[in-house]
Scaffold this motif. Structure first.
Motif, short mmCIF file in Angstrom:
data_model
loop_
_atom_site.label_atom_id
_atom_site.label_comp_id
_atom_site.label_asym_id
_atom_site.label_seq_id
_atom_site.Cartn_x
_atom_site.Cartn_y
_atom_site.Cartn_z
N TRP A 34 22.12 11.63 -23.59
CA TRP A 34 20.79 12.23 -24.33
C TRP A 34 19.62 11.18 -23.84
CZ3 TRP A 34 20.71 16.56 -25.75
CH2 TRP A 34 21.70 17.62 -26.09
N ILE A 35 19.92 9.93 -23.54
CA ILE A 35 18.83 9.17 -23.22
C ILE A 35 18.19 9.64 -22.02
CG2 ILE A 35 18.00 6.87 -22.51
CD1 ILE A 35 18.84 7.05 -25.44
N SER A 36 19.05 10.21 -20.82
CA SER A 36 18.54 10.72 -19.76
C SER A 36 17.76 12.09 -20.05
CB SER A 36 19.61 10.90 -18.79
OG SER A 36 20.35 9.83 -18.37
N VAL A 37 18.58 12.90 -20.84
CA VAL A 37 17.50 14.05 -21.36
C VAL A 37 15.96 13.90 -21.90
CG1 VAL A 37 17.65 16.25 -22.88
CG2 VAL A 37 19.81 15.40 -21.71
N ALA A 38 16.25 12.80 -22.71
CA ALA A 38 14.89 12.47 -23.33
C ALA A 38 13.82 11.85 -22.41
CB ALA A 38 14.95 11.35 -24.60
N LEU A 39 14.43 11.07 -21.43
CA LEU A 39 13.48 10.44 -20.31
C LEU A 39 13.14 11.67 -19.58
CD1 LEU A 39 12.37 7.88 -18.78
CD2 LEU A 39 14.78 8.03 -17.64
N ALA A 51 6.43 6.66 -13.05
CA ALA A 51 5.78 5.51 -12.18
C ALA A 51 6.24 4.27 -13.01
CB ALA A 51 4.21 5.54 -12.39
N VAL A 52 6.61 4.24 -14.23
CA VAL A 52 7.18 3.01 -14.87
C VAL A 52 8.57 3.06 -14.35
CG1 VAL A 52 7.93 2.22 -17.16
CG2 VAL A 52 5.51 3.21 -16.71
N ILE A 53 9.48 3.88 -14.32
CA ILE A 53 10.88 4.03 -14.07
C ILE A 53 10.91 3.59 -12.53
CG2 ILE A 53 12.87 5.40 -13.55
CD1 ILE A 53 12.34 4.78 -16.70
N ALA A 54 10.21 4.07 -11.75
CA ALA A 54 10.17 3.51 -10.19
C ALA A 54 9.56 2.13 -10.26
CB ALA A 54 9.19 4.47 -9.53
N THR A 58 12.26 -0.76 -8.84
CA THR A 58 11.78 -1.65 -7.73
C THR A 58 11.96 -3.02 -7.95
OG1 THR A 58 10.04 0.16 -7.06
CG2 THR A 58 9.76 -2.22 -6.10
N LEU A 59 11.45 -3.53 -9.08
CA LEU A 59 11.56 -4.90 -9.58
C LEU A 59 12.92 -5.39 -9.73
CD1 LEU A 59 8.68 -5.11 -12.12
CD2 LEU A 59 8.58 -5.96 -9.82
N HIS A 60 13.96 -4.50 -10.13
CA HIS A 60 15.25 -4.96 -10.28
C HIS A 60 15.91 -4.92 -8.91
CE1 HIS A 60 14.83 -3.89 -14.66
NE2 HIS A 60 16.12 -5.04 -14.57
N ASN A 61 15.45 -4.49 -7.97
CA ASN A 61 16.02 -4.32 -6.66
C ASN A 61 15.24 -5.21 -5.56
OD1 ASN A 61 18.40 -2.57 -6.48
ND2 ASN A 61 16.74 -1.30 -7.74
#
Length: 62
Positions: A34-39, A51-54, A58-61
């Motif tokens: 459900w978190i993915s659905v909400a996202l 943009a925030v997710i990307a 990017t920062l985590h990788n």
């Protein structure tokens, strides 16, 4: 001679893996119930969410 994958070469050289970032984004939008659905719905109404997710992936990788 054994061939290296892109991921193995990037680990040797360091740097950002585009496929790792895309995997992270795909994971965020599809593997968390459900978190993915909400996202997904939030991204439809607030495009900056993508943009925030990307940026986070990017920062985590790095």
């Amino acid at each position: 001679m054994k061939e290296l994958t892109v991921e193995q070469m990037e680990e040797i050289n360091g740097g950002l893996s585009g496929s790792a970032v895309m995997s992270c984004i795909q994971d965020a939008y599809s593997n968390h119930g459900w978190i993915s659905v909400a996202l997904f719905l939030e991204t439809a109404f607030i495009p900056w969410t993508a943009a925030v997710i990307a940026a986070d992936c990017t920062l985590h990788n790095l």
